[in-house]
Design a protein around this motif. Sequence first.
Motif, PDB file in Angstrom:
ATOM      1  N   THR A   1       0.830  -1.216   0.000  1.00 49.34           N
ATOM      2  CA  THR A   1       0.000   0.000   0.000  1.00 49.34           C
ATOM      3  C   THR A   1       0.858   1.257   0.000  1.00 49.34           C
ATOM      4  OG1 THR A   1      -1.743  -1.164   1.214  1.00 49.34           O
ATOM      5  CG2 THR A   1      -1.839   1.241   1.199  1.00 49.34           C
ATOM      6  N   PHE A   2       1.884   1.289   0.854  1.00 50.72           N
ATOM      7  CA  PHE A   2       2.672   2.510   0.985  1.00 50.72           C
ATOM      8  C   PHE A   2       3.847   2.576   0.006  1.00 50.72           C
ATOM      9  CE2 PHE A   2       0.332   2.187   4.940  1.00 50.72           C
ATOM     10  CZ  PHE A   2      -0.194   3.474   5.026  1.00 50.72           C
ATOM     11  N   SER A   3       3.886   1.628  -0.929  1.00 47.07           N
ATOM     12  CA  SER A   3       4.800   1.771  -2.060  1.00 47.07           C
ATOM     13  C   SER A   3       4.160   2.631  -3.148  1.00 47.07           C
ATOM     14  CB  SER A   3       5.161   0.394  -2.635  1.00 47.07           C
ATOM     15  OG  SER A   3       4.014  -0.222  -3.198  1.00 47.07           O
ATOM     16  N   LEU A   4       2.838   2.914  -2.988  1.00 48.99           N
ATOM     17  CA  LEU A   4       2.116   3.771  -3.933  1.00 48.99           C
ATOM     18  C   LEU A   4       2.486   5.228  -3.692  1.00 48.99           C
ATOM     19  CD1 LEU A   4      -1.434   2.133  -3.560  1.00 48.99           C
ATOM     20  CD2 LEU A   4       0.251   1.667  -5.348  1.00 48.99           C
ATOM     21  N   SER A   5       2.237   6.061  -4.685  1.00 49.33           N
ATOM     22  CA  SER A   5       2.483   7.506  -4.558  1.00 49.33           C
ATOM     23  C   SER A   5       1.195   8.217  -4.181  1.00 49.33           C
ATOM     24  CB  SER A   5       3.010   8.071  -5.884  1.00 49.33           C
ATOM     25  OG  SER A   5       4.248   7.485  -6.223  1.00 49.33           O
TER      26      SER A   5
ATOM     27  N   SER B   1      -9.143   2.515   0.976  1.00 48.27           N
ATOM     28  CA  SER B   1      -9.194   3.980   1.020  1.00 48.27           C
ATOM     29  C   SER B   1      -7.871   4.599   0.565  1.00 48.27           C
ATOM     30  CB  SER B   1      -9.532   4.456   2.433  1.00 48.27           C
ATOM     31  OG  SER B   1     -10.772   3.964   2.837  1.00 48.27           O
ATOM     32  N   LEU B   2      -6.766   4.019   0.970  1.00 45.25           N
ATOM     33  CA  LEU B   2      -5.446   4.527   0.576  1.00 45.25           C
ATOM     34  C   LEU B   2      -5.196   4.316  -0.912  1.00 45.25           C
ATOM     35  CD1 LEU B   2      -3.532   3.306   3.723  1.00 45.25           C
ATOM     36  CD2 LEU B   2      -3.628   5.691   2.984  1.00 45.25           C
TER      37      LEU B   2
ATOM     38  N   HIS C   1      -1.779  -0.613  -9.803  1.00 41.53           N
ATOM     39  CA  HIS C   1      -1.434  -0.979  -8.431  1.00 41.53           C
ATOM     40  C   HIS C   1      -0.950  -2.428  -8.395  1.00 41.53           C
ATOM     41  CE1 HIS C   1      -5.022   1.855  -8.168  1.00 41.53           C
ATOM     42  NE2 HIS C   1      -3.991   2.606  -7.790  1.00 41.53           N
ATOM     43  N   VAL C   2       0.107  -2.709  -9.130  1.00 43.29           N
ATOM     44  CA  VAL C   2       0.560  -4.091  -9.290  1.00 43.29           C
ATOM     45  C   VAL C   2       0.932  -4.718  -7.949  1.00 43.29           C
ATOM     46  CG1 VAL C   2       2.275  -5.605 -10.361  1.00 43.29           C
ATOM     47  CG2 VAL C   2       1.391  -3.635 -11.624  1.00 43.29           C
TER      48      VAL C   2
ATOM     49  N   SER D   1      -0.593  -8.530  -3.606  1.00 43.13           N
ATOM     50  CA  SER D   1      -0.825  -8.767  -2.178  1.00 43.13           C
ATOM     51  C   SER D   1      -2.254  -9.217  -1.927  1.00 43.13           C
ATOM     52  CB  SER D   1      -0.534  -7.492  -1.372  1.00 43.13           C
ATOM     53  OG  SER D   1       0.792  -7.058  -1.561  1.00 43.13           O
ATOM     54  N   VAL D   2      -3.203  -8.526  -2.573  1.00 44.49           N
ATOM     55  CA  VAL D   2      -4.618  -8.874  -2.416  1.00 44.49           C
ATOM     56  C   VAL D   2      -4.893 -10.269  -2.971  1.00 44.49           C
ATOM     57  CG1 VAL D   2      -6.968  -8.294  -3.161  1.00 44.49           C
ATOM     58  CG2 VAL D   2      -5.429  -6.486  -2.377  1.00 44.49           C
TER      59      VAL D   2
END
Length: 307
Positions: free
Chosen positions: A156-160, A176-177, A186-187, A192-193
Amino acid sequence: MVKEFFLMEFSPNRDLQVLHAILFLLIYLSSLIGNCLIIVLVTLDHYLHMPMYFFLKNLSFLDVCLISVIVPKSIFNSLSSNSIISFPGCVLQVFLVVHFVAAEFFILTAMSYDRYVAISQPLHYDVIMDRETCIWMTAASWFFGAFFGSLYSAGTFSLSFCGSRNLPQFFCDVPSLVKISCLNSHVTIDVSVAVGICCGLVCFLAIVLSYIYIFKTVSSMPSVQGGSKALSTCLPHLTVVTTFLLTAAIAYVKPVPESPSLLDLMLSVLYPVLPPTLNPIIYSLRNKEMKASMKKFFWKLGGNMKY
């Protein structure tokens, strides 16, 4: 670099914010008292030193952890009219929520296997579900919970986050994030999902298969009373699993709205708040051993207070 996020408020009205804080405080305290009572009873009462209650004690501890990660922060935000959560705080919240939820699901799976062995293979129960096996199953639940917590929070927090920092949720969660991230692809989080869904399906199938064999065994029992007694030990667990899966489905199957309504926020509350609050009630009302232990505990407590 993003330093903080803004969580969704239940209402801009000050009176409603205070009402929300009071309501959440009452729910939190009831969950805390109920789950801590189960932990104390299972620890002190040697009649409850069985695999089923060992898993129940761990489930109660996870419930306390899960609701404590989300609700106190929400109460504080409502009372202080401050909806800010720091970036490290958000990372930690995502990690802990996923960790505790995943661990709960694995514990619930272990509990279904315990019921299967107890009813379908009663003569081998003590050998199969010995103390070492229970500890290993519990440790595996915590380990895989931490694994998925790390996987989801890292993904999640590898996203910008280059746009809005306003989360359409009252706590930090993955959907939400992802919604407010500025990447269309969002590869990392998709992988992960996918891993999480696969493991979730395996656990779900294990629970379903356990109950298929349980119902098959019960239906072949010559005594109706014996079958009813066997099923009565499964009903609390079955109710808890159903509540857990339904609230998770309600929270995450629907897409994240651009501007959440009050109903959307109330539905999102069900997932982290309802199971930890209901689980102690379900087990205390539907389980004879728990009710007997509770009566004995309060009788002793009342006797000690007289002196």
